[in-house]
Design an enzyme around this catalytic site. Structure first.
Site, mmCIF file in Angstrom:
data_model
loop_
_atom_site.group_PDB
_atom_site.id
_atom_site.type_symbol
_atom_site.label_atom_id
_atom_site.label_comp_id
_atom_site.label_asym_id
_atom_site.label_seq_id
_atom_site.Cartn_x
_atom_site.Cartn_y
_atom_site.Cartn_z
ATOM 1 N N GLY A 1 0.802 -1.212 0.000
ATOM 2 C CA GLY A 1 0.000 0.000 0.000
ATOM 3 C C GLY A 1 0.832 1.257 0.000
ATOM 4 O O GLY A 1 0.299 2.361 0.042
ATOM 5 N N SER B 1 3.340 1.694 -2.387
ATOM 6 C CA SER B 1 3.960 1.691 -3.719
ATOM 7 C C SER B 1 5.308 1.001 -3.712
ATOM 8 O O SER B 1 6.223 1.419 -4.409
ATOM 9 C CB SER B 1 4.112 3.107 -4.286
ATOM 10 O OG SER B 1 5.098 3.849 -3.601
ATOM 11 N N SER C 1 6.098 -1.809 -5.008
ATOM 12 C CA SER C 1 6.418 -2.370 -6.328
ATOM 13 C C SER C 1 7.023 -1.307 -7.237
ATOM 14 O O SER C 1 8.005 -1.562 -7.943
ATOM 15 C CB SER C 1 5.175 -2.982 -6.970
ATOM 16 O OG SER C 1 4.167 -2.011 -7.168
ATOM 17 N N ALA C 2 6.460 -0.105 -7.217
ATOM 18 C CA ALA C 2 7.022 0.980 -8.025
ATOM 19 C C ALA C 2 8.421 1.337 -7.548
ATOM 20 O O ALA C 2 9.320 1.600 -8.356
ATOM 21 C CB ALA C 2 6.111 2.211 -7.967
ATOM 22 N N ASP D 1 2.336 6.630 -8.339
ATOM 23 C CA ASP D 1 3.418 6.057 -7.537
ATOM 24 C C ASP D 1 4.792 6.460 -8.070
ATOM 25 O O ASP D 1 5.649 6.957 -7.338
ATOM 26 C CB ASP D 1 3.313 4.534 -7.528
ATOM 27 C CG ASP D 1 2.038 4.041 -6.865
ATOM 28 O OD1 ASP D 1 1.308 4.867 -6.285
ATOM 29 O OD2 ASP D 1 1.765 2.836 -6.943
#
Length: 390
Positions: free
Chosen positions: A118, A120, A122-123, A166
């Site tokens: 939540g 970001s 992954s970004a 993000d």
């Protein structure tokens, strides 16, 4: 990470480079970036660290301090998806190779400072890998290019139809500033903290339940927004073109007001969140410039409530946290962070009341979910700059 040899190797290697990419929070502008809406964001002083060296033979060897396994291969082969953290480095390689000729690989260790999702993450990981690969291959990327490459990987390799919020926050944000971004034309402003602004910190509250975005209802929500825009264009005789190129940003609020009752219930609710969130962003920017954190925070609470009631996301645990935050003294405003499929909530808080906030959030939440006591956690953060290469 069980094997410490790579860490010793990096620590003793004079050619080791380091990248830090922050996580981000979005106080206002939730769930609208994929519809080319207006968003705001802070980068926080928690994020992803990556220590790495260049490999001349194109080999790839990356370990994680947060997850088991090793990302092992080379820059020349196409790797089969594993649907684990390992995909992100090979997705970065595949994405960069669309435009650039890669000659050198990478060896390193990556670690994230917060868990749960939540924020970001992954970004952050994608931006980190792309930046590192660009560095070892002498590729100079502009900020917009870095953002677009990261967006390409997340959409077309990882498989999540995200917007630019993000990546933009994690590149453009600046310490003690609020980022204001128009995702339609990528124009942005950094709004400094006003002299009248009371001191604040950012609380990250991990629900105890890990979030997974790919394969979740996230992509369904994006399609529902697009469907609403497509239908509204048809009702009002606007040109609508291809479905995948249709956005609520294309549809004036007046058109929505006139035809909203003709929309299916779920599409109407997604659109209602979009239009109301855009207004909250506009009001919030004005309040933030004035240093009115109290009223700004109220809008953040409203954003969280609309995300639950109109966008219809947020796990039971995150909905409980929303209720608790709204009744906790010392919290200016809060909402779940990210798409709401488990993970974290964020709150803008008065640091003088930090201890009481911690006690109240912990006590009230664990009354409802005592089984999550071992995983529930609260972290306090401040704003910071976007990604930097040291």
């Amino acid at each position: 990470m069980k094997d410490t040899k790579i860490k010793d190797f990096l620590n003793n290697n004079s050619n080791t480079k380091h990248i830090f990419c922050p996580y981000r929070i979005c106080p206002l502008g939730a769930h609208v970036d994929h519809q080319l809406g207006l968003v705001t964001g802070f980068a926080i002083d928690k994020g992803v660290d990556f220590d790495f060296v260049k490999t001349d033979d194109g080999s790839v060897e990356v370990y994680s301090e947060n997850f088991e396994g090793v990302a092992s291969g080379n820059i020349y082969e196409e790797k089969e998806r594993t649907y684990t953290w390992i995909d992100f480095i090979f997705g970065a390689i595949a994405t960069l190779k669309k435009t650039y000729n890669l000659k050198n690989g990478i060896k390193g260790v990556i670690r994230g400072s917060l868990t749960g999702g939540g924020l970001s993450s992954s970004a952050s990981v994608i931006l980190t890998y792309i930046s590192a690969l660009a560095k070892v291959n002498q590729i100079k990327l502009t900020s917009p290019e870095l953002i677009n490459l990261a967006l390409d990987e997340e959409r077309n390799y990882i498989g999540v139809n995200v917007g630019k919020l993000d990546q933009s926050c994690e590149v453009y944000c600046k310490k003690n500033h609020l980022l204001y971004l128009d995702t339609k034309d990528d124009s942005s402003k950094l709004i400094p903290f006003a002299s009248e602004m009371p001191e604040f910190e950012i609380a990250i509250i991990f629900s105890g339940m890990e979030r997974k975005l790919a394969g979740s209802a996230y992509n369904i929500r994006v399609d529902e927004c697009k469907a609403a825009s497509y239908a509204l264009k048809d009702f009002s005789h606007l040109e609508y073109g291809k479905f995948q190129e249709s956005y609520l940003r294309d549809v004036p609020y007046g058109v929505y007001s006139q035809y909203k009752d003709k929309l299916p219930k779920h599409w109407r609710k997604r659109a209602e969140h979009y239009y109301s969130e855009i207004e909250r962003v506009k009001k919030g920017i004005k309040l933030f410039k004035e240093g009115n954190l109290k009223e700004f925070g109220k809008l953040v609470f409203e954003s969280g409530r609309s995300s639950i009631e109109n966008y219809e996301t947020g796990s039971d645990e995150l909905k409980t946290l929303q209720n608790i935050m709204e009744s906790t003294d010392g919290i200016y405003g809060g909402r779940f962070s990210g798409a709401g499929f488990n993970g974290c909530a964020m709150a803008i808080i008065d640091p003088l009341k930090k201890d009481d906030i911690t006690k109240q959030l912990t006590s009230n939440y664990l009354k409802e979910y005592p089984e999550l006591a071992e995983n529930f956690a609260i972290y306090y953060c401040k704003t910071t700059d976007g990604i930097n290469l040291i």
